[in-house]
Structure formats: C-alpha cells, structure tokens
Design a protein around this motif. Sequence first.
Motif, mmCIF file in Angstrom:
data_model
loop_
_atom_site.group_PDB
_atom_site.id
_atom_site.type_symbol
_atom_site.label_atom_id
_atom_site.label_comp_id
_atom_site.label_asym_id
_atom_site.label_seq_id
_atom_site.Cartn_x
_atom_site.Cartn_y
_atom_site.Cartn_z
ATOM 1 N N LYS A 1 -18.102 35.339 -21.941
ATOM 2 C CA LYS A 1 -17.954 35.008 -20.521
ATOM 3 C C LYS A 1 -16.488 35.057 -20.118
ATOM 4 O O LYS A 1 -16.131 35.612 -19.073
ATOM 5 C CB LYS A 1 -18.526 33.617 -20.255
ATOM 6 N N HIS B 1 -15.152 38.580 -19.710
ATOM 7 C CA HIS B 1 -15.578 39.180 -18.444
ATOM 8 C C HIS B 1 -14.782 38.598 -17.277
ATOM 9 O O HIS B 1 -14.364 39.336 -16.372
ATOM 10 C CB HIS B 1 -17.074 38.941 -18.225
ATOM 11 N N GLU C 1 -19.777 38.297 -7.743
ATOM 12 C CA GLU C 1 -19.500 39.480 -8.556
ATOM 13 C C GLU C 1 -20.836 40.175 -8.828
ATOM 14 O O GLU C 1 -21.758 39.562 -9.374
ATOM 15 C CB GLU C 1 -18.829 39.046 -9.863
ATOM 16 N N LYS D 1 -22.158 42.517 -10.848
ATOM 17 C CA LYS D 1 -22.733 42.816 -12.158
ATOM 18 C C LYS D 1 -23.427 41.610 -12.784
ATOM 19 O O LYS D 1 -24.508 41.722 -13.360
ATOM 20 C CB LYS D 1 -21.643 43.335 -13.099
ATOM 21 N N THR D 2 -22.793 40.449 -12.692
ATOM 22 C CA THR D 2 -23.329 39.257 -13.358
ATOM 23 C C THR D 2 -23.866 38.218 -12.381
ATOM 24 O O THR D 2 -24.528 37.268 -12.797
ATOM 25 C CB THR D 2 -22.239 38.588 -14.212
ATOM 26 N N LEU E 1 -21.981 36.211 -10.781
ATOM 27 C CA LEU E 1 -21.092 35.051 -10.873
ATOM 28 C C LEU E 1 -20.542 34.703 -9.492
ATOM 29 O O LEU E 1 -20.003 35.556 -8.796
ATOM 30 C CB LEU E 1 -19.939 35.355 -11.830
#
Length: 352
Positions: free
Chosen positions: A159, A162, A260, A262-263, A265
């Motif tokens: 994590k 990233h 974000e 992609k994740t 987040l």
Amino acid sequence: MDTETATAIMEFIIEFTKANNLAESDSKSTTALVVHFDALNHRLKIDMQKEYIKMLRNYDELFDFLMTKGRHIYDKKLNTKWTYRIMPGKKYSQDNRCKKNLFLPLKQKRFYRFNLFVLYHEPLPLKYYGTEEEYYTLTEKLTKDIEVCLEKNTSIEKKYRHINHLADYINTEFQDFFDDPKITVEIIGSTHTKLDLDDSDLNLGIRISPSEIKKDASLCDTQNWGNTLYDPHYLAQCLRKMGMKATLPIPSAKRTQFTEPKTGLQCFIGVDDGLVFERDTMIIKYLKLDKRVKPLIIAILKLSRSCYMSALSTYSYVLMTLHFLMNVLENPVILNLQNLPVECNSTDCFLT
C-alpha cells in the motif's frame, strides 16, 4: 553503529555523571544523578573523539543516539541497570519523583535553567515479585513481542509503495501545471507518520517555500484565490486533467477531495504552509522515543474505530496518548520534547 562503540559511550556517560553530579546526595543508592546535558555532550566529544565521530555517522546528535538506546544503561561495576532521562531543569523540579526523594534538589538554582541528563534507578512495579534482572528481561521480551505483533497486523508495504508512487506522480504533474519546481506535493497526516489504518484516507499537502509566499502576497489573500493553488475548484480541475475521479472541492476546509481510479483510494489535497508537516515531524520524533508508543497508538485507533468512537481525529488520539505517557503516569515513559529548545521552520510555530 557497532555494539562496542555504543557500550563504550554508555560507560563513559555513567562515569561522567557519577563524577559530576549536580544534585544533592544522600545515603540512598536510588537517588538520581544529574549533569548538564550540554556539558556531557562537550566532554564526550573531547574525551572520546573517535567514538563520537562514529556515533555521528549513524545519528544526528547525542540526543538522538540516547533516545534510540531504550533509555537504559547497564552498569557492569555495580551489576545493575540505570534508567536515564533528558529534561529541562524546570521539569526536573516539578517531577513527581521529587516528592519521593528520588530526584533530589540541585546544588545551585542556576542549574535549573539547563537541559539535564538524569540517571537513576527505576523502582520496580509494586505488583512484580521477581528480581530486577528478571523484570527487565520480561519487559524486553514483551517489547519484542509487541513489535512482532505490530508487523504481522500492519503489513501494508504494498500500500505504501502505491501511495508513494501516486504522490510522486501528482507532484510531477503539479510542477508542470504551475511551472514551478519549488512547489512540492508531499504525504502528510497519519500516512506520513505511519499511524494510518488499512482503510485510512490519504492526505497530500502542497508545500510552498516561505520565501515564495513572501514574494507573492496574493497567495495568502482570499480575494485572489482564483486559479491558484489555494482555490479548491482550480485544484479539482487540475486533478481531473490528471485522470483522478470524483473530484470534490471543499472550500470551507481549503482542500479538494478526489479518488484514485486504480484502487479507489480516497484522497484529500490542499496547501500546507508548513504547520501540518512540522506537526507530523513532531509526532515521528515522539514515536522514536520508545518502540512501544507506536503500537499503543495504533491499538487505541483500532479500538476507537471498532467501537465507532469516530468523533475525534487521529491527531486527537495521538495527542491524548502522548500526554498520558509524559504527564499522567507517575513514572513518565517519554519526555516532553517541546520543553527542549528546538527550531521550528513553520510561520505558525506559536501554534505548535
């Protein structure tokens, strides 16, 4: 730093403190020995020059070295273990151990103006019935067990990799947008201090050097926020161009929320004039004072989250925990770093 050098420095500190005690003495072997910390540092630098140089290769100064050694020194001659603290003279005079005659008055009043190195025998807990050696062996084992438990339950290195990559990407993009390499985007808050939980949000701070703020006073003028870093709506536009999703300006908080892609987040970004970063730096220094502080804070944060006690921020829980460890306990676990003379680079130092 090799063990032999560290041991030699510690042994020198014991002998110097015994020979230059500033406190009044009595017949008890448990009373504290006190020396001027700067005098100790100066004498160590002169008398153990090689060892001192080796120490500086691994630590910024003697204070950092001592704070990472666990605040215990083993005395081979007496076959006993000493505990040490570094504290201002005023704090020494107000310490609860003065009432128990463990910390005796200093020989001269002027000594109370200095930062002191205090060496003393920590009394064993009343509920412990073993020997002193067994007690310290047990506490050291428990400390190691706590560290192992923390590593097992917070294994989120992937994590962090990233998050660091995301922060670097946004930093590069912002510098291109504003054509100013002096503007940097850095991780702030609980992610910076490594006190974040698995589901914590990511907070990013846009840092502008104080010299640049002085040059452009309009940055601090709320009437001129349009199309500047201080404008949450403009930040949202920039973030959308970077491919970020669900951008939401929050003018009241002077920051912008985004996701974000992609994740998924959730992140927040806003201008940090230095105060938040200085605050994080302060917390990190406190975490380094004792290996058990970080696991304790994380345990409290997890407990508060599981019990839906979300009314307080992470920073509030951190402050309460640190206050308890330094001011509430009869034998403080950590010292108050803010009582020591330190340099603050923030324009709002009076708030810290």
